[in-house]
Motif scaffolding. Structure first.
Motif, short mmCIF file in Angstrom:
data_model
loop_
_atom_site.label_atom_id
_atom_site.label_comp_id
_atom_site.label_asym_id
_atom_site.label_seq_id
_atom_site.Cartn_x
_atom_site.Cartn_y
_atom_site.Cartn_z
N SER A 1 3.85 36.09 4.81
CA SER A 1 4.49 36.99 3.67
C SER A 1 3.98 36.58 2.37
O SER A 1 4.31 37.39 1.15
CB SER A 1 6.22 36.57 3.83
N GLU A 2 3.09 35.84 2.04
CA GLU A 2 2.67 35.41 0.87
C GLU A 2 1.01 35.59 0.65
O GLU A 2 0.49 34.61 1.41
CB GLU A 2 3.09 33.77 0.53
N PRO A 3 0.79 36.60 0.15
CA PRO A 3 -0.66 36.70 -0.37
C PRO A 3 -1.14 35.62 -1.12
O PRO A 3 -0.49 35.15 -2.09
CB PRO A 3 -0.77 38.00 -0.92
N LEU A 4 -2.32 34.91 -0.95
CA LEU A 4 -2.91 34.06 -1.54
C LEU A 4 -3.65 34.42 -2.26
O LEU A 4 -4.83 35.30 -1.86
CB LEU A 4 -3.38 32.61 -0.80
N ASP A 5 -3.68 33.97 -3.82
CA ASP A 5 -4.80 34.53 -4.66
C ASP A 5 -6.10 33.71 -4.40
O ASP A 5 -5.96 32.39 -4.33
CB ASP A 5 -4.16 34.49 -6.25
N TRP A 6 -7.28 34.10 -4.61
CA TRP A 6 -8.46 33.60 -4.49
C TRP A 6 -8.50 32.39 -5.29
O TRP A 6 -9.08 31.21 -5.01
CB TRP A 6 -9.74 34.54 -4.58
N ALA B 1 -7.05 24.63 4.55
CA ALA B 1 -7.69 25.72 5.42
C ALA B 1 -7.81 26.75 4.49
O ALA B 1 -7.27 27.10 3.27
CB ALA B 1 -6.91 25.92 6.58
N GLY B 2 -8.87 27.64 4.87
CA GLY B 2 -9.21 28.71 4.23
C GLY B 2 -10.32 29.47 4.64
O GLY B 2 -11.01 28.94 5.66
N PRO B 3 -10.88 30.58 4.13
CA PRO B 3 -11.91 31.20 4.34
C PRO B 3 -13.31 30.45 4.23
O PRO B 3 -13.54 29.71 3.19
CB PRO B 3 -12.09 32.32 3.46
N PHE B 4 -14.05 30.55 5.60
CA PHE B 4 -15.58 29.91 5.23
C PHE B 4 -16.54 31.11 5.64
O PHE B 4 -16.27 32.04 6.55
CB PHE B 4 -15.65 28.71 5.82
N GLY C 1 -8.81 39.65 2.67
CA GLY C 1 -7.08 38.99 2.51
C GLY C 1 -7.10 37.58 3.03
O GLY C 1 -7.86 37.09 3.82
N TRP C 2 -6.06 36.89 2.36
CA TRP C 2 -5.80 35.56 2.70
C TRP C 2 -4.08 35.64 2.46
O TRP C 2 -3.71 35.69 1.20
CB TRP C 2 -6.56 35.02 1.54
N ARG C 3 -3.62 35.12 3.64
CA ARG C 3 -2.15 35.18 3.55
C ARG C 3 -1.54 33.93 4.22
O ARG C 3 -2.45 33.26 5.02
CB ARG C 3 -1.48 36.27 4.11
N GLN C 4 -0.45 33.29 3.85
CA GLN C 4 0.29 32.19 4.41
C GLN C 4 1.67 32.42 4.54
O GLN C 4 2.38 33.14 3.80
CB GLN C 4 -0.03 30.68 3.34
N GLY C 5 2.39 31.84 5.60
CA GLY C 5 3.60 32.05 6.07
C GLY C 5 3.99 31.12 7.05
O GLY C 5 3.39 30.07 7.24
N PRO C 6 5.16 31.09 7.82
CA PRO C 6 5.56 30.38 8.77
C PRO C 6 4.57 30.08 9.99
O PRO C 6 4.15 31.14 10.39
CB PRO C 6 7.16 30.60 8.99
#
Length: 204
Positions: free
Chosen positions: A9-14, A172-175, A190-195
């Motif tokens: 539910s939480e978009p992560l800003d770059w 963790a994140g995009p590579f 897109g990059w997002r985080q949640g449960p």
């Protein structure tokens, strides 16, 4: 039976991420996407079969605590041998997992590399994913990391289930990387985080 997962539910800003290794360049697109150009011949691999250690792929990392999941989406425009993009889960230089899509021997392959001093590698062909948007999802629960992926809004595919020490500090994140050439540019959308996921299989 499709396995429905709760979307993060939480978009992560770059700007929330920190580069493990900086890319040659980045550029922000008009719809919020991030374009990343990795260095020529960049890669992540440790020893197995090939004998070398490569640790210079660009990866934009943010904390991945126990009980959370992270998703990274990208346009699949990979064309040359070993072009790759996806998610890196990082503990340290000897303990990490990368998962995503890679060109290998002329085919698009969905796979993962799990490294604990030595790297392993598993792949499955996905030629039908060409020129579409791929999402890779990593979920950290208890002592495990679950990796899934899908293209567009199709059902999720289980890619890997691997141990991950619950006491470890993990990011963790995009590579992306281009082990065999120059000039690759990956468009992350897109990059997002949640449960974290509550089950591995639909019947759980």
């Amino acid at each position: 039976m499709a396995f429905e997962l709760v979307p993060p539910s939480e978009p992560l800003d770059w700007v929330r991420g920190t580069w493990l290794h900086p890319p040659v360049r980045t550029e922000h697109g008009p719809k919020g996407e991030l374009l990343v150009e990795p260095a020529a011949e960049s890669d992540l691999w440790r020893r197995t079969s090939y004998g070398f250690v490569h640790e210079d792929a660009p990866a934009l990392l943010a904390p991945l605590p126990v009980g959370t999941a992270m998703e990274v989406s990208f346009a699949l425009e990979l064309t040359e041998q070993f072009d790759q993009a996806g998610v890196l889960v990082w503990v340290d230089e000897r303990t990490w997992t990368k998962a995503g899509v890679e060109v290998s021997d002329g085919d698009l392959q969905l796979g993962a590399v799990v490294t604990r001093e030595f790297s392993d590698w598993s792949v499955a062909p996905v030629p039908e994913w060409a020129d579409r948007v791929v999402t890779v999802r990593v979920s950290r629960a208890g002592d495990a990391l679950t990796v899934r992926a899908r293209v567009d809004e199709e059902p999720w595919r289980l890619v890997r289930l691997t141990p991950l020490d619950p006491e470890s500090q993990v990011t963790a994140g995009p590579f992306c990387c281009a082990p065999s050439r120059t000039g690759l540019v990956v468009q992350f959308t897109g990059w997002r985080q949640g449960p974290a996921d509550t089950a591995v299989h639909p019947e759980d």
